[in-house]
Design an enzyme around this catalytic site. Structure first.
Site, PDB file in Angstrom:
ATOM      1  N   ASP A  21     -90.565  63.675  81.377  1.00 12.59           N
ATOM      2  CA  ASP A  21     -89.377  64.276  82.009  1.00 12.59           C
ATOM      3  C   ASP A  21     -88.204  63.316  81.928  1.00 12.59           C
ATOM      4  O   ASP A  21     -88.226  62.244  82.516  1.00 12.59           O
ATOM      5  CB  ASP A  21     -89.707  64.601  83.477  1.00 12.59           C
ATOM      6  CG  ASP A  21     -88.464  65.038  84.262  1.00 12.59           C
ATOM      7  OD1 ASP A  21     -87.525  65.565  83.631  1.00 12.59           O
ATOM      8  OD2 ASP A  21     -88.463  64.861  85.489  1.00 12.59           O
ATOM      9  N   ASP A  25     -86.080  66.291  86.983  1.00  9.34           N
ATOM     10  CA  ASP A  25     -86.407  67.401  87.887  1.00  9.34           C
ATOM     11  C   ASP A  25     -87.909  67.547  88.137  1.00  9.34           C
ATOM     12  O   ASP A  25     -88.348  68.515  88.762  1.00  9.34           O
ATOM     13  CB  ASP A  25     -85.828  68.725  87.349  1.00  9.34           C
ATOM     14  CG  ASP A  25     -86.478  69.135  86.020  1.00  9.34           C
ATOM     15  OD1 ASP A  25     -87.287  68.350  85.477  1.00  9.34           O
ATOM     16  OD2 ASP A  25     -86.187  70.240  85.529  1.00  9.34           O
ATOM     17  N   ASP A  29     -89.603  67.792  79.514  1.00  7.95           N
ATOM     18  CA  ASP A  29     -88.568  68.518  78.773  1.00  7.95           C
ATOM     19  C   ASP A  29     -88.507  68.066  77.310  1.00  7.95           C
ATOM     20  O   ASP A  29     -89.205  67.130  76.901  1.00  7.95           O
ATOM     21  CB  ASP A  29     -87.200  68.377  79.460  1.00  7.95           C
ATOM     22  CG  ASP A  29     -86.914  66.953  79.886  1.00  7.95           C
ATOM     23  OD1 ASP A  29     -87.229  66.034  79.100  1.00  7.95           O
ATOM     24  OD2 ASP A  29     -86.390  66.741  81.004  1.00  7.95           O
ATOM     25  N   ASP A  98     -95.995  77.335  69.335  1.00  7.71           N
ATOM     26  CA  ASP A  98     -96.924  78.297  69.903  1.00  7.71           C
ATOM     27  C   ASP A  98     -96.311  79.684  69.735  1.00  7.71           C
ATOM     28  O   ASP A  98     -95.133  79.879  70.029  1.00  7.71           O
ATOM     29  CB  ASP A  98     -97.142  77.997  71.392  1.00  7.71           C
ATOM     30  CG  ASP A  98     -98.577  78.168  71.801  1.00  7.71           C
ATOM     31  OD1 ASP A  98     -99.130  79.241  71.529  1.00  7.71           O
ATOM     32  OD2 ASP A  98     -99.153  77.231  72.402  1.00  7.71           O
ATOM     33  N   HIS A 329    -104.829  72.425  76.641  1.00  8.04           N
ATOM     34  CA  HIS A 329    -104.284  72.672  77.981  1.00  8.04           C
ATOM     35  C   HIS A 329    -105.109  73.654  78.805  1.00  8.04           C
ATOM     36  O   HIS A 329    -104.776  73.901  79.957  1.00  8.04           O
ATOM     37  CB  HIS A 329    -102.845  73.196  77.824  1.00  8.04           C
ATOM     38  CG  HIS A 329    -102.821  74.515  77.134  1.00  8.04           C
ATOM     39  ND1 HIS A 329    -103.188  74.661  75.807  1.00  8.04           N
ATOM     40  CD2 HIS A 329    -102.541  75.759  77.575  1.00  8.04           C
ATOM     41  CE1 HIS A 329    -103.122  75.944  75.478  1.00  8.04           C
ATOM     42  NE2 HIS A 329    -102.715  76.623  76.527  1.00  8.04           N
TER      43      HIS A 329
HETATM   44  C1  NOJ Z   1    -104.366  81.276  75.776  1.00  8.13           C
HETATM   45  C2  NOJ Z   1    -103.542  80.126  76.238  1.00  8.13           C
HETATM   46  O1  NOJ Z   1    -104.029  78.945  75.665  1.00  8.13           O
HETATM   47  C3  NOJ Z   1    -103.591  80.120  77.746  1.00  8.13           C
HETATM   48  O2  NOJ Z   1    -103.041  78.965  78.297  1.00  8.13           O
HETATM   49  C4  NOJ Z   1    -102.906  81.357  78.233  1.00  8.13           C
HETATM   50  O3  NOJ Z   1    -103.048  81.446  79.631  1.00  8.13           O
HETATM   51  C5  NOJ Z   1    -103.475  82.610  77.596  1.00  8.13           C
HETATM   52  N1  NOJ Z   1    -103.723  82.477  76.199  1.00  8.13           N
HETATM   53  C6  NOJ Z   1    -102.540  83.762  77.774  1.00  8.13           C
HETATM   54  O4  NOJ Z   1    -101.409  83.579  76.981  1.00  8.13           O
END
Ligand code: NOJ
Length: 575
Positions: A21, A25, A29, A98, A329
């Protein structure tokens, strides 16, 4: 087999919200990412995959997009993005975006219009159905607990949402939806991005007639049966011809519910759809079969893990391409899940796990903090959770499957996605150097010991071990392209495998350094030996490797010919 730059690359995933960050905040970012590009360059990765950075109300932390062509307010501006992209390219780093197009946010302009009336021109952009006997149109469940349908009072119909009710599913059977998506993708490609990671792309084509599915233990229809629908390959081929084929991109499909046979289509070596897929079987092995949910306190079981990864290694060899991952993640930290995150073995087991994964065939993915051996968080209370999946599970599952909240909490704490989302640990200053504000999510208290600054200053750190693994891959066709063979299949502690590559097996294609050089001039072979347990073990190196060269080992200068393996010891020998 053919060379390709994305086969020879190593990918690093950045979860922007928790990376760095700059604005103060408490939320990471784009300028924060730009400021850390030199760190990533030093690690040696080739590609950065950015979790979503688009405009979003953050019901699912950016996976609910309200504008595909604008930047999330908290993350910065399009100018910040352009600067980041340029700075990355100047350093030879590629940027993969993504692509979340199974669903949008309910705050996306398309959905706002779609819900106005049954005859709105955008109505058919989403999946609307009449109630069935006063209830949901079918028995499908959302991945975030509860039914996958939300009733909309205004027009008296339900809309489908396989994730949260703020993530309505797009109707890919509508050609206008495909035009919109492909147009948007082309505009990002024109900006110069280097590829896409495609969120739950296996879900875009829904089974004909939206039938009920056989019931899972949680009372909803089996979610995997909604995957790999009738037109998914047709739509991806269309995407290839209308977008992907025009640029030199890396593409990886997040394919929930993918089987080996399906993966051979998605990621075929013929190049008809995507470059590679993320499969989920290996990260589902510690799930809770009794309750039919992923929440459990189990460790990843080694023998099934070996069998599963071996199935994928051998099953896709020559015909498609694997992505190699333990962390992202959505997954808890692998050192806590498979290794030992105690002070004694955290570093060694993190290195052992990394050795095991990075010596396989496929493209490896490193998730931020994995290269430091970051661990799960010691959760105390639900109020610390930020992830909708964890919060909904605690809220709704006890009533659904008859489990006490107190019993469920440790399971959600153990497998929850927020384990991966605590801030990146840069140094031992306040908030781990992530922000000078108040972080949006708790910082792991172990940052005073586990942080990048400390590890950069120490030669035997997990960071430097990853750096070495990445450099080894870059220097070796055997590691990238070699065939895989599992040894000691049923050993409960050891993961041992060989890789082999024959002279002349690589023909054509262009590698990451832009050269179209041939493969090795002679047959080559290596062995990977990992003791993924806390037990002392013995392992006699096969005769042919005894005079081999140790490529890497996680216990410095340990003489491997004594046949003893310490807890979590790992090494690789090439002959
Ligand atoms: C897969 C993603 O990796 C996840 O983090 C997300 O919650 C779901 N798809 C919905 O987009």
């Amino acid at each position: 087999m053919k060379r390709a730059w994305w086969k020879e690359s190593v990918v690093y995933q950045v979860y922007p919200r928790s990376f760095c960050d700059m604005s103060g905040d408490g939320i990471g970012d784009l300028n924060g990412i730009t400021s850390k590009l030199d760190y990533l360059k030093e690690l040696g990765v080739d590609v950065i995959w950015l979790s979503p950075i688009y405009k979003s109300p953050n019901d699912d932390m950016g996976y609910d997009i309200s504008d595909y062509e604008d930047i999330m307010t908290e993350f910065g501006t399009m100018e910040d993005f352009d600067r980041m992209l340029k700075a990355a390219h100047e350093r030879g780093l590629k940027i993969v975006m993504d692509l979340v197009v199974n669903h949008t946010s309910d705050e996306h302009a398309w959905f706002i219009e779609s819900r106005i009336s049954r005859d709105n021109p955008k109505r058919d952009y989403y999946i609307w159905r009449d109630p069935k006997d006063g209830h949901e149109p079918n028995n499908w469940g959302s991945h975030f607990s509860g039914p996958a349908w939300q009733f909309d009072e205004k027009t008296g119909q339900y809309y489908l949402h396989l994730f949260s009710k703020k993530q309505p599913d797009l109707n890919w059977d509508n050609p206008k939806v495909r035009d919109e998506v492909f147009g948007m993708m082309n505009r990002w490609c024109e900006k110069g991005i280097d590829g896409f990671r495609m969120d739950v792309i296996s879900l875009i084509s829904k089974p004909e007639g939206l039938p009920d599915m056989s019931l899972d233990a949680d009372g909803f229809g089996n979610r995997d049966m909604v995957a790999n629908g009738p037109h998914v390959h047709e739509y991806l081929k269309e995407m290839r011809s209308r977008v992907l084929s025009k640029y030199d991109l890396m593409t990886v499909g997040e394919t929930a519910g993918v089987t080996l046979d399906e993966a051979k289509k998605y990621a075929s070596s013929e190049g008809t759809e995507l470059n590679m897929v993320f499969q989920f079987e290996h990260v589902g092995l510690d799930g809770n079969k009794e309750l039919g949910v992923k929440w459990s306190t189990r460790k990843l079981p080694l023998v099934p893990l070996k069998k599963n990864l071996t199935k994928w290694q051998n099953g896709l060899d020559q015909v498609a391409w694997n992505s190699l991952y333990f962390c992202n993640h959505d997954q808890p930290r692998i050192v806590s899940r498979l290794g030992d995150d105690s002070e004694q073995y955290r570093e060694r087991s993190a290195k052992c796990i990394a050795t095991c994964l990075h010596m396989m065939q496929g493209t490896p993915y490193v998730y931020q903090g994995e290269e430091l051996g970051m661990t799960n968080y010691p959760w105390k209370d639900v109020s610390q959770f930020r992830d909708i999946q964890m919060i909904n599970a605690m809220d709704q599952l006890p009533g659904q499957v008859g489990i006490l909240k107190e019993e469920l909490f440790p399971m959600v704490a153990c497998k929850g996605r927020d384990n991966a989302r605590t801030p990146m640990q840069w140094d031992d200053s306040e908030n781990a150097g992530f922000t000078r504000g108040t972080p949006w999510i708790v910082v792991n208290p172990n940052y005073t010991k586990v942080n990048a600054k400390e590890q950069l200053s120490r030669e035997d750190s997990v960071f430097h071990y990853y750096q070495k693994l990445i450099a080894l891959r870059h220097s070796s066709d055997l590691i990238v392209y070699g065939h895989y063979q599992l040894l000691l299949e049923d050993d409960p502690d050891l993961y041992v495998y060989k890789r082999t590559l024959k002279a002349g097996e690589i023909e054509g294609g262009t590698g990451r350094d832009g050269r179209a050089a041939d493969g090795p001039k002679q047959d080559r072979e290596l062995i990977v030996v990992c003791n993924l347990s806390g037990n002392e073990r013995t392992f006699e190196l096969p005769e042919e490797f005894k005079d081999g060269k140790v490529l890497i080992q996680n216990i410095e200068a340990h003489n491997i010919s004594d046949g003893r393996l310490a807890p979590y010891e790992a090494y690789v020998v090439e002959r």
